[in-house]
Design a protein around this motif. Structure first.
Motif, PDB file in Angstrom:
ATOM      1  N   LEU B 253       0.887  -1.098   0.103  1.00 51.88           N
ATOM      2  CA  LEU B 253       0.044  -0.182   0.151  1.00 51.88           C
ATOM      3  C   LEU B 253       0.930   1.162   0.014  1.00 51.88           C
ATOM      4  N   SER B 255       1.314   5.620  -0.798  1.00 51.30           N
ATOM      5  CA  SER B 255       0.825   6.905  -1.090  1.00 51.30           C
ATOM      6  C   SER B 255       1.694   7.508  -2.090  1.00 51.30           C
ATOM      7  N   ALA B 294       3.054   2.298   3.190  1.00 53.94           N
ATOM      8  CA  ALA B 294       2.327   2.726   4.647  1.00 53.94           C
ATOM      9  C   ALA B 294       2.946   2.402   5.696  1.00 53.94           C
ATOM     10  N   ASP B 319      -9.240   9.877   8.527  1.00 56.41           N
ATOM     11  CA  ASP B 319      -9.913   8.646   8.533  1.00 56.41           C
ATOM     12  C   ASP B 319      -9.073   7.631   9.074  1.00 56.41           C
ATOM     13  N   THR B 320      -9.605   6.861   9.978  1.00 54.76           N
ATOM     14  CA  THR B 320      -9.000   5.828  10.622  1.00 54.76           C
ATOM     15  C   THR B 320      -9.802   4.420  10.521  1.00 54.76           C
ATOM     16  N   MET B 328      -5.099   1.611  10.201  1.00 56.94           N
ATOM     17  CA  MET B 328      -4.560   2.422   9.344  1.00 56.94           C
ATOM     18  C   MET B 328      -5.083   3.870   9.248  1.00 56.94           C
ATOM     19  N   TYR B 329      -4.261   4.830   9.488  1.00 59.42           N
ATOM     20  CA  TYR B 329      -4.833   6.309   9.513  1.00 59.42           C
ATOM     21  C   TYR B 329      -4.523   6.875   8.028  1.00 59.42           C
ATOM     22  N   VAL B 330      -5.585   7.735   7.756  1.00 54.58           N
ATOM     23  CA  VAL B 330      -5.282   8.657   6.565  1.00 54.58           C
ATOM     24  C   VAL B 330      -5.029  10.049   7.044  1.00 54.58           C
ATOM     25  N   GLU B 332      -3.961  13.884   6.114  1.00 54.90           N
ATOM     26  CA  GLU B 332      -3.782  15.057   4.925  1.00 54.90           C
ATOM     27  C   GLU B 332      -2.694  15.875   5.561  1.00 54.90           C
ATOM     28  N   THR B 340      -2.606  13.234   0.660  1.00 51.69           N
ATOM     29  CA  THR B 340      -2.915  12.346   1.839  1.00 51.69           C
ATOM     30  C   THR B 340      -2.051  11.117   2.043  1.00 51.69           C
ATOM     31  N   ARG B 342      -1.509   7.298   3.523  1.00 52.80           N
ATOM     32  CA  ARG B 342      -2.080   6.082   4.440  1.00 52.80           C
ATOM     33  C   ARG B 342      -0.886   5.634   5.086  1.00 52.80           C
ATOM     34  N   TYR B 344       0.462   2.806   8.346  1.00 61.14           N
ATOM     35  CA  TYR B 344      -0.166   1.453   9.126  1.00 61.14           C
ATOM     36  C   TYR B 344       0.705   2.076  10.512  1.00 61.14           C
TER      37      TYR B 344
END
Lengths: 321, 376
Positions: B253, B255, B294, B319-320, B328-330, B332, B340, B342, B344
């Motif tokens: 994953l 970003s 991530a 977002d969590t 996982m946290y998103v 910004e 953004t 992502r 872990y």
């Protein structure tokens, strides 16, 4: 986005489309006529018309069985009062009827063999071709004869196979004297095969469609050439279809009337022709009925033997363990 | 284990034997884009190669050309040094396990396994023994008399493997046979493939869209997209050093941040310079894209807590997502024009430490942010 009107707003004059309202009305009517508590019997209700039809047939069979037990009194041309097995005795002792029965069975067997031989590649190509034009052409060719009745088709064959017909003309071009192609046993079988081919193809096509293309691909990657793949994979997997098609073709041929009557010219009668003669020519209802029952028994026995041999499971009826 | 070591020793030898070679292979179905576009690769004998890619990437087409079910429109394929382009499938020594297995339902398990031996004219007296041997290999000893529909999904897989291997082909092809299995069974079968491949040392090409499977089972992975080979490498190298943004995004994953290249090889987004590493030099000001995984991003409440990282930035949680073994946290990052990331977070004690809207700090090391030229 179309606005969805609210139904509880008295101002709106919204009406559901006509088709929806008709369906609702039908649903309402059906609910009144056949309430939900009747649903366990729905299956029986739906099968009723079919059962009625079969029932009428069975009734007719009993009627026939009754009349087969009376001989024709030729003095008054009425069936005898007393019950007797004389009609059956007459059929069994007659060499002519023996020949007719043997001929019917033999012709049916030959027709099954040749029809399946021709139908299998036809259905296979129709199912497997990647070109939709080829599939459409094969389908149209298959269905075209269905629009033409059996009698018309038999008449067409009369024209083609006649002494001055297309076939003999073609032979004449290469210097062969006209030969008699009609009014013999091969002509009847030829006509039957020609008539049965579409039935067989239509029954084989779903069976072949059920064989995944990948199965044949797998066979080839495992070392089978095309012929081996056909013999060891396609044929065994198509067996239910082949048996089903064989049964349909066999029973239809066994009981056929028009092909032997028209292409056999009276010399190649099947059982159905003999029955017709008794009912409508000599008016011997009893003898005709006896022959008819014999045909029913013969067909049932053949179908029974095939099912016993290959199992109902192979015909897609019930699961085999 | 000994086999594995032997294979490694072989690989270090100067003269490595090539089992499969594809040179400039293309497939044109006549629908515009090429299904396979100029694919070239080599596979050494005894190795396990996985062709990984999304659906429509051309991976299955490439496999079918190697099997001989399709003929490439350009290029050449050799198996053990011999060009096979003219050989139909049944003349190639290639065993294949199909996506839908394609077992023969009218035969028993043993008859299925015996089929290739009969077709390939093996000595009839040896067939039974060999079938038993291979049923044992796939742990189906004693199941030979079962019909196919009497076997479970996993057992059917095993029959298909035995059938593809019993004639000792030069090459084993796996066409996503595990795609339809549930996760547990799939992971079990992946290890089975690995074990059997090691035991027999058969050269294997596996096709899958499952990145985890590719990393778990293979010696070597080819990533395909849009008919083109994106990268060929061993699993570790592939994961650590993706060749382009597609590979970086397809495995694991990642970003992404878009920006321009700076003179010293970093990434500039707006006025902010982000440190990263690039495999090649870019012209100053050229558009580039950076990717980071991530698990390579550290997350904390303040930048001070991330002093060990080369680069730290402040952001806000958008977002969590709770994933069981990790959260996982998103996040910004305002300073990166709202890009953004992502992230872990693996510490089970601090799950739910941050909520949506909380200010957080992100940190990473320079070598983990990979800079690429943008995807074509």
């Amino acid at each position: 986005m179309p606005q969805i009107p609210s139904t509880d707003d008295p101002q709106t004059t919204f009406r559901y489309p006509l088709r929806w309202r008709i369906m609702d009305a039908l649903n309402y009517g059906l609910d009144r006529f056949w309430p939900a508590r009747m649903s366990p019997y729905t299956g029986w209700a739906l099968i009723m018309p079919a059962l009625l039809l079969v029932g009428i047939l069975v009734l007719g069979l009993f009627e026939m069985a009754d009349s087969s037990l009376h001989t024709l009194d030729r003095a008054i041309f009425r069936p005898s009062e007393a019950y007797t097995l004389e009609n059956y005795q007459a059929v069994m002792e007659s060499a002519t009827y023996g020949r007719v029965v043997m001929r019917s069975v033999f012709a049916a067997g030959l027709t099954v063999f040749f029809t399946l031989l021709l139908a299998l590649p036809y259905a296979y190509i129709m199912v497997r071709t990647t070109r939709s034009a080829v599939r459409k052409a094969l389908l149209v060719t298959l269905f075209l004869p269905f629009f033409i009745g059996q009698v018309v088709r038999a008449y067409g064959l009369l024209i083609i196979l006649g002494t001055n017909g297309v076939a003999n003309n073609a032979l004449g071009l290469v210097g062969i004297e006209p030969i008699r192609l009609l009014f013999n046993f091969p002509a009847v079988v030829f006509g039957l095969v020609q008539y049965m081919l579409p039935f067989a193809v239509l029954m084989l096509a779903p069976a072949l469609t059920a064989i995944p293309r990948e199965t044949e691909t797998a066979a080839s990657s495992l070392g089978a050439n095309w012929l081996q793949s056909f013999r060891h994979i396609v044929l065994p997997m198509a067996k239910p279809g082949l048996i089903g098609a064989g049964l349909v073709v066999g029973t239809l041929s066994l009981t056929d009337f028009a092909m032997p009557a028209m292409l056999g010219g009276g010399s190649q009668d099947f059982i159905a022709n003999a029955i017709y003669d008794q009912f409508f020519r000599t008016a011997d209802q009893g003898l005709g009925a006896a022959l008819a029952l014999l045909l029913v028994v013969l067909g049932s026995v053949i179908v029974g033997v095939v099912i016993a041999l290959f199992g109902a499971g192979t015909l897609g009826m019930g699961s085999k363990k | 284990m000994t086999v594995q070591i032997a294979a490694k020793a072989d690989a270090t030898q100067a003269a490595r034997e090539v089992a499969v070679r594809a040179s400039h292979v293309s497939m044109d179905f006549g629908s515009g884009a090429l299904a396979v576009d100029d694919a070239s690769f080599e596979l050494e004998k005894g190795r396990f190669l996985t062709i990984l890619g999304p659906s429509g990437s051309g991976k299955t087409t490439l496999l079918r050309m190697i099997a001989g079910f399709q003929k490439q429109t350009a290029g050449e394929i050799t198996i053990n040094g011999k060009a096979v382009d003219a050989a139909p499938p049944h003349r190639r020594s290639v065993g294949m396990v199909f996506q839908k297995l394609a077992l023969f339902p009218h035969m028993t398990a043993a008859e299925n396994v015996a089929f290739p031996l009969k077709m390939r004219r093996f000595n009839p007296r040896q067939i039974a023994g060999r079938v038993d041997q291979f049923l044992d290999l796939v742990k189906l000893g004693g199941y030979g008399d079962r019909r196919i529909n009497e076997l479970s999904g996993g057992q059917q897989q095993r029959v298909a493997i035995a059938r593809a291997l019993v004639f000792e082909p030069d090459l084993l092809l796996l066409d996503e046979p595990l795609a339809a299995l549930d996760v547990k069974l799939r992971e079990e079968m992946q290890l089975e493939f690995r074990r059997i491949q090691h035991e027999l040392g058969v050269t294997t090409i596996n096709v899958t869209h499952d990145q985890r499977e590719a990393l778990v089972v293979s010696d070597n992975v080819i990533v395909m997209d849009g008919g083109r080979i994106q990268q060929q490498a061993d699993p570790v190298a592939l994961y650590r050093a993706p060749a382009n943004p597609f590979v970086a995004g397809f495995l694991g994953l990642s970003s992404f941040v878009e920006g321009t290249a700076t003179a010293d090889g970093n990434l500039k987004v707006g006025d902010l310079v982000v440190q990263g590493t690039a495999a090649r030099r870019f012209e100053t000001g050229a558009p580039v894209v950076a990717a980071i995984r991530a698990e390579q991003i550290r997350l904390a409440g303040t930048r001070e807590a991330l002093a060990a990282c080369d680069m730290t930035l402040e952001g806000r949680v958008c977002d969590t997502i709770f994933e069981g073994e990790r959260q996982m946290y998103v996040v910004e990052i305002g300073a990166l024009c709202g890009a953004t990331f992502r992230v872990y977070h693996h510490d089970p004690d601090s799950f739910g430490l941050f909520r949506v809207g909380d200010p957080v700090a992100l940190g990473w090391n320079r070598r983990d942010l990979k800079i690429f030229s943008p995807a074509a």
